[in-house]
Design a protein around this motif. Structure first.
Motif, PDB file in Angstrom:
ATOM      1  N   UNK A  38     -17.563 -10.345   7.599  1.00  0.00           N
ATOM      2  CA  UNK A  38     -18.491  -9.225   7.426  1.00  0.00           C
ATOM      3  C   UNK A  38     -17.784  -8.101   6.666  1.00  0.00           C
ATOM      4  N   UNK A  39     -18.528  -7.452   5.762  1.00  0.00           N
ATOM      5  CA  UNK A  39     -17.992  -6.308   5.021  1.00  0.00           C
ATOM      6  C   UNK A  39     -19.122  -5.316   4.815  1.00  0.00           C
ATOM      7  N   UNK A  40     -18.756  -4.041   4.757  1.00  0.00           N
ATOM      8  CA  UNK A  40     -19.767  -2.984   4.589  1.00  0.00           C
ATOM      9  C   UNK A  40     -19.206  -1.887   3.692  1.00  0.00           C
ATOM     10  N   UNK A  68     -23.043   4.692   8.523  1.00  0.00           N
ATOM     11  CA  UNK A  68     -22.868   3.252   8.362  1.00  0.00           C
ATOM     12  C   UNK A  68     -22.305   2.623   9.646  1.00  0.00           C
ATOM     13  N   UNK A  69     -21.324   3.285  10.231  1.00  0.00           N
ATOM     14  CA  UNK A  69     -20.721   2.751  11.463  1.00  0.00           C
ATOM     15  C   UNK A  69     -21.726   2.739  12.612  1.00  0.00           C
ATOM     16  N   UNK A  70     -22.614   3.737  12.611  1.00  0.00           N
ATOM     17  CA  UNK A  70     -23.641   3.773  13.661  1.00  0.00           C
ATOM     18  C   UNK A  70     -24.562   2.565  13.553  1.00  0.00           C
ATOM     19  N   UNK A  72     -29.193  11.661   1.279  1.00  0.00           N
ATOM     20  CA  UNK A  72     -29.311  10.217   1.404  1.00  0.00           C
ATOM     21  C   UNK A  72     -28.014   9.551   0.959  1.00  0.00           C
ATOM     22  N   UNK A  73     -27.786   8.351   1.437  1.00  0.00           N
ATOM     23  CA  UNK A  73     -26.594   7.597   1.051  1.00  0.00           C
ATOM     24  C   UNK A  73     -26.941   6.125   0.876  1.00  0.00           C
ATOM     25  N   UNK A  74     -26.088   5.439   0.133  1.00  0.00           N
ATOM     26  CA  UNK A  74     -26.306   4.027  -0.192  1.00  0.00           C
ATOM     27  C   UNK A  74     -25.446   3.166   0.736  1.00  0.00           C
ATOM     28  N   UNK A  75     -26.105   2.415   1.621  1.00  0.00           N
ATOM     29  CA  UNK A  75     -25.387   1.587   2.605  1.00  0.00           C
ATOM     30  C   UNK A  75     -25.618   0.106   2.289  1.00  0.00           C
ATOM     31  N   UNK A  76     -24.536  -0.684   2.410  1.00  0.00           N
ATOM     32  CA  UNK A  76     -24.635  -2.131   2.177  1.00  0.00           C
ATOM     33  C   UNK A  76     -23.806  -2.899   3.209  1.00  0.00           C
ATOM     34  N   UNK A  77     -24.380  -4.027   3.619  1.00  0.00           N
ATOM     35  CA  UNK A  77     -23.694  -4.929   4.551  1.00  0.00           C
ATOM     36  C   UNK A  77     -23.740  -6.343   3.990  1.00  0.00           C
TER      37      UNK A  77
END
Length: 554
Positions: free
Chosen positions: A504-506, A515-517, A487-492
């Protein structure tokens, strides 16, 4: 040390790199960096902030990752040394003979190995200190980094300053025609992608998989529990691995098990019929034995009984202990490990006149386990045992010595009192040699009249209350490994100005592809401006620069 006041007016603890409220860089290094370090979200880490007092230095030492890795390597190397030769617990020899066993079987290396304490490595003080230091290192490192990270993730804001947004790895900027509709579409799509979405006016934060950041700390918790179980093995009552020899008819306390006793009723040896009898009667376990077992009775002292009192034992059950069929009771088990055949139990002697030999003044029966001090034969005759050596090994300074407490070679120093010799005569009797008369020639002597034999059984007592602790620690460790690996931690972050300008930042802690997907999906659906990966861009710039320099040299 004073707090750091950000341009937004928020007071941050000393050592904070990114403002807790707006995200502005608070250090010169952060202001000059194109992509900020988001490992701990810019929070203040104690080990990287304070280094003045003794406590600070000790804390920094144990929180250092290099120190932790070094302790792990040293512990693994030390543990591997303990596997070169068998540990004492697996050596099938009486306790006093284990040192001789290592020298006899493995030569000088075995003697050195045992002398250095490596034959009982895992119970040595220095190995336990090493394990304790490793546990402290894991605990300190977890507190040093885990608590600030948890605090930062729990209190993160939706709105962030532009400088924070533009210093993320993934950045996008452009124009949209309808700001409210864009925010609604982004919220809708990110919710469909299982993100947790929060909005604050024209700002939006979509987050998924925050628990993945706790994977390494779950590993630490599992390791700490596991190491605690290892160290608890030294605490009495948690771990028992003892051996005991019990002769037929004997009742003995079980080592490490308070209040439990075991009686050896009978030892049974079944042999292969096609083997010679003389080969089958060898002492100890050998290939000739088809089956060997011990019929035992397990007892327990009643509550309030005096320790060691065997007069009022409560019978629990009868059982036949065989190889791979141990006696199991509550939290411990007894395993049949070895046996000894034809051990001397009792020796009989006649007090006879040396001249006639056949005229016996009486016979004494000596229990070799617990011999009496004096035997009265009547008619004014008696025999006293001045010295008893169960396993006679010779004289030292004129005194007889015994090698072990097992009656392998019994020897006695008798005082013989008769009506003719009221002051008594002294004789040293060893079965394999003629008797010695240290005070001059005697009129009487002790004549061997026979012996009774019995068998002995060797049991290993095992109790390990730390197994559930080790099991729980291992399971928790594997859960942490799985969480941290899959698992990974993704933020937008998304902020839309009233004039249609979108920023926008991620960020993702690992697996940028995932994340890019998600970003490709949401930008297409909501009509967001294209984004760029600033690290990929900087790498392209470096490559083109090197290529130009190479062309110029040509």
């Amino acid at each position: 040390m004073e707090n750091i006041i950000c341009a937004c007016g928020h007071s941050n603890p000393y050592g904070t790199k990114l403002c807790e409220k707006c995200g502005r860089p608070l250090t010169e290094e952060g202001k000059q960096t194109k992509v900020v370090d988001m490992r701990y979200d810019g929070t203040a880490i104690r080990s990287k902030t304070y280094n003045k007092t003794v406590i600070d230095k000790i804390w920094n030492f144990f929180s250092n990752v290099k120190v932790g890795i070094a302790l792990i390597i040293i512990t693994l190397v030390s543990a591997s040394i303990g596997t070169i030769l068998p540990q004492e617990m697996y050596v099938n020899a009486p306790e006093p003979s284990k040192a001789e066993y290592y020298e006899k079987v493995y030569g000088f290396f075995g003697k050195l190995y045992n002398s250095l304490g490596l034959s009982n490595l895992y119970s040595t003080w220095w190995f336990q200190i090493l394990v304790g230091m490793l546990a402290i290192s894991i605990i300190v490192a977890s507190l040093d980094r885990g608590l600030p990270l948890h605090k930062s993730l729990k209190n993160q804001r939706v709105k962030r300053h532009e400088s924070f947004m533009k210093r993320q790895r993934i950045v996008g900027e452009g124009q949209v025609s309808n700001p409210d509709e864009t925010l609604d579409k982004v919220e809708q799509k990110m919710t469909e992608l299982k993100y947790h979405v929060r909005r604050d006016g024209s700002a939006l934060l979509a987050e998924r998989g925050r628990f993945a950041r706790y994977g390494p700390y779950i590993n630490h918790v599992g390791l700490i529990i596991f190491l605690t179980g290892v160290m608890l093995r030294l605490v009495p009552g948690f771990y028992v691995d003892e051996t005991i020899w019990i002769r037929e008819g004997e009742t003995r306390a079980i080592p490490g098990m308070d209040g439990y006793f075991i009686k050896n009723n009978k030892f049974i040896l079944e042999k292969h019929d096609d083997k010679p009898q003389d080969e089958q009667t060898n002492q100890g376990v050998n290939a000739m034995a088809k089956n060997y077992q011990t019929d035992v009775t397990l007892y327990k002292q009643p509550e309030g009984a005096i320790p060691g009192d065997i007069d009022n034992l409560e019978k629990l059950r009868d059982y036949s202990i065989r190889v791979n069929h141990p006696l199991k009771e509550s939290s411990f088990a007894l395993y049949q490990m070895n046996y000894r055949l034809n051990e001397l139990r009792q020796m009989n002697f006649d007090l006879v006149n040396k001249a006639t030999e056949d005229d016996s003044l009486g016979q004494i029966e000596i229990d070799l386990t617990n011999p009496k001090k004096e035997y009265d034969l009547g008619n004014g005759s008696s025999v006293q045992i001045l010295v008893y050596t169960p396993d006679f090994s010779g004289f030292e300074n004129g005194e007889p010595q015994t090698k072990t407490s097992i009656p392998n070679n019994p020897a006695f120093l008798f005082r013989m009192i008769t009506p003719e010799t009221p002051k008594g005569e002294v004789s040293f009797v060893e079965i394999r040699k003629p008797p010695l008369e240290p005070l001059g020639e005697n009129k009487y002597r002790m004549k061997f009249a026979g012996a009774e034999m019995r068998n002995s059984s060797n049991f290993t007592i095992r109790k390990d209350s730390t197994i559930p602790i080790l099991f729980v620690g291992g399971i928790i460790f594997m859960i942490g490994v799985v969480i941290g690996s899959y698992w990974n931690h993704r933020r937008l972050w998304l902020q839309v100005e009233p004039d249609g300008r979108v920023l926008m930042a991620a960020h993702v802690n690992k697996n940028m592809f995932s994340m890019k997907k998600d970003l490709d999906t949401v930008t297409t659906f909501a009509g967001l401006p294209p984004y760029e990966d600033q690290l990929d861009k900087s790498e392209d710039v470096k490559k083109s620069t090197k290529k130009k320099e190479g062309d110029n040299t040509l």
